[in-house]
Design an enzyme around this catalytic site. Structure first.
Site, PDB file in Angstrom:
ATOM      1  N   ARG A 115       0.845  -1.198   0.000  1.00  0.00           N
ATOM      2  CA  ARG A 115       0.000   0.000   0.000  1.00  0.00           C
ATOM      3  C   ARG A 115       0.879   1.246   0.000  1.00  0.00           C
ATOM      4  O   ARG A 115       1.157   1.837   1.044  1.00  0.00           O
ATOM      5  CB  ARG A 115      -0.939  -0.013   1.208  1.00  0.00           C
ATOM      6  CG  ARG A 115      -1.816  -1.260   1.276  1.00  0.00           C
ATOM      7  CD  ARG A 115      -2.796  -1.230   2.438  1.00  0.00           C
ATOM      8  NE  ARG A 115      -2.147  -1.279   3.734  1.00  0.00           N
ATOM      9  CZ  ARG A 115      -2.793  -1.402   4.888  1.00  0.00           C
ATOM     10  NH1 ARG A 115      -4.116  -1.480   4.882  1.00  0.00           N
ATOM     11  NH2 ARG A 115      -2.138  -1.442   6.037  1.00  0.00           N
ATOM     12  N   HIS A 188       6.868 -12.068   8.360  1.00  0.00           N
ATOM     13  CA  HIS A 188       7.530 -10.780   8.139  1.00  0.00           C
ATOM     14  C   HIS A 188       7.955 -10.151   9.466  1.00  0.00           C
ATOM     15  O   HIS A 188       9.073  -9.635   9.597  1.00  0.00           O
ATOM     16  CB  HIS A 188       6.586  -9.850   7.378  1.00  0.00           C
ATOM     17  CG  HIS A 188       7.179  -8.523   7.051  1.00  0.00           C
ATOM     18  ND1 HIS A 188       6.420  -7.392   6.836  1.00  0.00           N
ATOM     19  CD2 HIS A 188       8.478  -8.118   6.918  1.00  0.00           C
ATOM     20  CE1 HIS A 188       7.209  -6.373   6.579  1.00  0.00           C
ATOM     21  NE2 HIS A 188       8.462  -6.780   6.624  1.00  0.00           N
ATOM     22  N   ASP A 210       1.907   0.340   8.280  1.00  0.00           N
ATOM     23  CA  ASP A 210       1.915   1.319   7.188  1.00  0.00           C
ATOM     24  C   ASP A 210       0.601   2.078   7.039  1.00  0.00           C
ATOM     25  O   ASP A 210       0.350   2.695   5.999  1.00  0.00           O
ATOM     26  CB  ASP A 210       2.270   0.630   5.870  1.00  0.00           C
ATOM     27  CG  ASP A 210       1.238  -0.408   5.449  1.00  0.00           C
ATOM     28  OD1 ASP A 210       0.312  -0.687   6.240  1.00  0.00           O
ATOM     29  OD2 ASP A 210       1.358  -0.956   4.335  1.00  0.00           O
ATOM     30  N   ASP A 211      -0.244   2.039   8.072  1.00  0.00           N
ATOM     31  CA  ASP A 211      -1.503   2.786   8.023  1.00  0.00           C
ATOM     32  C   ASP A 211      -1.725   3.544   9.329  1.00  0.00           C
ATOM     33  O   ASP A 211      -2.821   3.579   9.862  1.00  0.00           O
ATOM     34  CB  ASP A 211      -2.684   1.851   7.736  1.00  0.00           C
ATOM     35  CG  ASP A 211      -2.768   0.680   8.711  1.00  0.00           C
ATOM     36  OD1 ASP A 211      -1.933   0.620   9.638  1.00  0.00           O
ATOM     37  OD2 ASP A 211      -3.657  -0.176   8.549  1.00  0.00           O
ATOM     38  N   ASP A 287      -0.436 -11.345  17.185  1.00  0.00           N
ATOM     39  CA  ASP A 287      -0.909 -10.454  18.249  1.00  0.00           C
ATOM     40  C   ASP A 287      -1.797 -11.198  19.251  1.00  0.00           C
ATOM     41  O   ASP A 287      -1.658 -11.020  20.466  1.00  0.00           O
ATOM     42  CB  ASP A 287      -1.630  -9.234  17.663  1.00  0.00           C
ATOM     43  CG  ASP A 287      -2.642  -9.596  16.587  1.00  0.00           C
ATOM     44  OD1 ASP A 287      -2.704 -10.776  16.177  1.00  0.00           O
ATOM     45  OD2 ASP A 287      -3.383  -8.699  16.146  1.00  0.00           O
ATOM     46  N   SER A 318      -7.457  -7.251   7.780  1.00  0.00           N
ATOM     47  CA  SER A 318      -8.670  -7.501   8.558  1.00  0.00           C
ATOM     48  C   SER A 318      -9.926  -7.120   7.779  1.00  0.00           C
ATOM     49  O   SER A 318     -11.034  -7.193   8.304  1.00  0.00           O
ATOM     50  CB  SER A 318      -8.629  -6.710   9.866  1.00  0.00           C
ATOM     51  OG  SER A 318      -8.570  -5.326   9.603  1.00  0.00           O
TER      52      SER A 318
END
Length: 444
Positions: A115, A188, A210-211, A287, A318
């Site tokens: 993205r 990753h 990245d968001d 997580d 998600s």
């Protein structure tokens, strides 16, 4: 005599017919065998032709395999050269970022994939506040995969170091229908943290996605948290996120809490913790794995009341789940807090239980129906008891906070107590069946 001769002639006629019949049958049989033989020869020739064709095809494919193996070997050699080149650039970048002998507080890594537009927005926000403290917080982008737009965007910044994770191993999910993205994300994360802790030798790492956008005091907050984590080994990680950090549930930008529930979404951990986690890192859902009691082992997490990160990623792994209800209304802190001047000693294990139990004890107990209305009509903090997960979910649903539990722990909870604000300043405490005993509160 003549009669005998005549009889013989009559006898010879059937014999002649029989001979002719036998000859005809023999001829017919020979013809059939000849036809079969011809068909067999034709089939054999056809099979031979097919076999030759297959042999030629196999030979061609073998030649292609050899050519592909040669190509792979060349690409492997080029990959080794590229890795060496990347390592050289990374070493130069690290040397530049850490020059002057100042030890960084933590490396900051933005986890990226595909993205580029989101990444640009995140890096812009981070650089706004990282640039003045760049020597304390070396910045990295770690890209999973080979999306060219993300790679080009990452390499366009000279203020950070670019890392690329290329993983060609097929993903095998443990259950049918699972998204492979969660498995790739876990791989990753492990790779990136191994790189930063073991290759680059950082003592702490702050993980962003990245968001995300960050608050003005993001780095000062984590510097204070780093000092706190060094003093208190029962703190597993520090996060900039509050799951119940929506505008209507927060008020105080100075307030910090301990939690038994890992918040994620902008968090920092130490190398000693990664030494423990790396060897057993999960295949997916990292997580939720960190939220299991067997992994955090009674340690807790620091979180703010007002978030220091804002997650704007409506479209991601998600699939935008709960975005409009839980993520979009998050309040991003806009107050610059001087964390160096704040005494965070109340957050250490020895002090926090006493501090937090005092807040809960002073809150006014309410029960029954219409809990939201009752809480709104009381000018003081309130506390509400719940007897189990089902009742908690019902009460949480009435107020509009997160209902979710993981491994027996509600989101944001400390010793079973979930706290949030209502009508700005007043706190609501949802108190579990064992919370009063764990907090040492008597006669409540």
């Amino acid at each position: 005599m003549a009669r005998i001769s005549c009889d013989l002639r009559f006898l010879l006629i059937p014999a002649a017919f029989m001979f002719i019949y036998i000859q005809m049958r023999l001829f017919q049989t020979q013809s059939q065998y000849a036809d079969r033989l011809s068909s067999a020869i034709e089939s054999e020739n056809h099979c031979t032709s097919q076999m030759r064709g297959l042999i030629d095809e196999v030979s061609i494919k073998q030649s292609r395999i050899v050519a592909l193996e040669d190509m792979k070997n060349r690409q492997d050699e080029e990959l080794v050269q590229l890795k060496d080149l990347i390592q050289t650039f990374e070493k130069k970048g690290i040397a530049k970022l850490t020059q002057g002998g100042q030890m960084p507080v933590a490396a900051v890594v933005v986890m990226a994939c595909s993205r580029a537009d989101y990444l640009e927005r995140t890096v812009k926000s981070v650089l706004t506040y990282q640039t003045p403290v760049a020597s304390k917080y070396p910045l990295f982008i770690s890209q999973d995969g080979s999306d060219q737009a993300v790679k080009s965007k990452s390499l366009s910044y000279n203020q950070l170091t670019y890392m690329q994770h290329l993983d060609f191993e097929p993903v095998v999910t443990e259950r049918p229908g699972e998204l492979t993205a969660y498995y790739k994300i876990a791989r990753h994360y492990k790779w990136a943290l191994d790189q930063l802790f073991y290759k680059h030798k950082f003592s702490r790492v702050i993980i962003l996605e990245d968001d995300m956008e960050i608050a003005p005091d993001f780095f000062d907050y984590f510097e204070a948290a780093a000092s706190l984590m060094d003093r208190d080994k029962t703190i597993m990680a520090a996060s900039s996120w509050n799951d119940n950090g929506q505008k209507q549930f927060v008020h105080d930008p100075y307030a910090l809490y301990r939690s038994d529930f890992f918040p994620g979404l902008g968090w920092m951990l130490k190398r000693s913790t990664w030494d423990e986690l790396s060897p057993k890192w999960p295949k997916a859902y990292w997580d939720d794995w960190l939220r299991l009691k067997e992994n955090h082992k009674g340690r807790q997490f620091i979180r703010p009341e007002v978030c220091r990160t804002y997650n704007f990623g409506e479209h991601g792994s998600s699939l935008g789940q709960f975005f409009s209800q839980y993520l979009e209304p998050i309040k991003l802190n806009d107050v610059t807090v001087d964390w160096k001047a704040k005494d965070l000693g109340y957050l250490t294990e020895g002090n926090y239980t006493k501090y937090f139990s005092g807040l809960v004890r002073q809150a006014r107990p309410i029960q029954g129906s219409d809990l939201v209305l009752k809480a709104q009509n009381i000018k003081d903090d309130v506390r509400i008891r719940y007897k189990d997960q089902v009742e908690f979910e019902r009460i949480a649903g009435e107020f509009g906070i997160f209902e979710e539990w993981k491994d027996g722990v509600p989101r944001t909870a400390y010793k079973g107590v979930v706290v949030f604000r209502i009508q700005t300043t007043r706190r609501v405490f949802l108190v579990g069946p064992d919370s009063v005993m764990q907090l040492g509160i008597r006669n409540s």
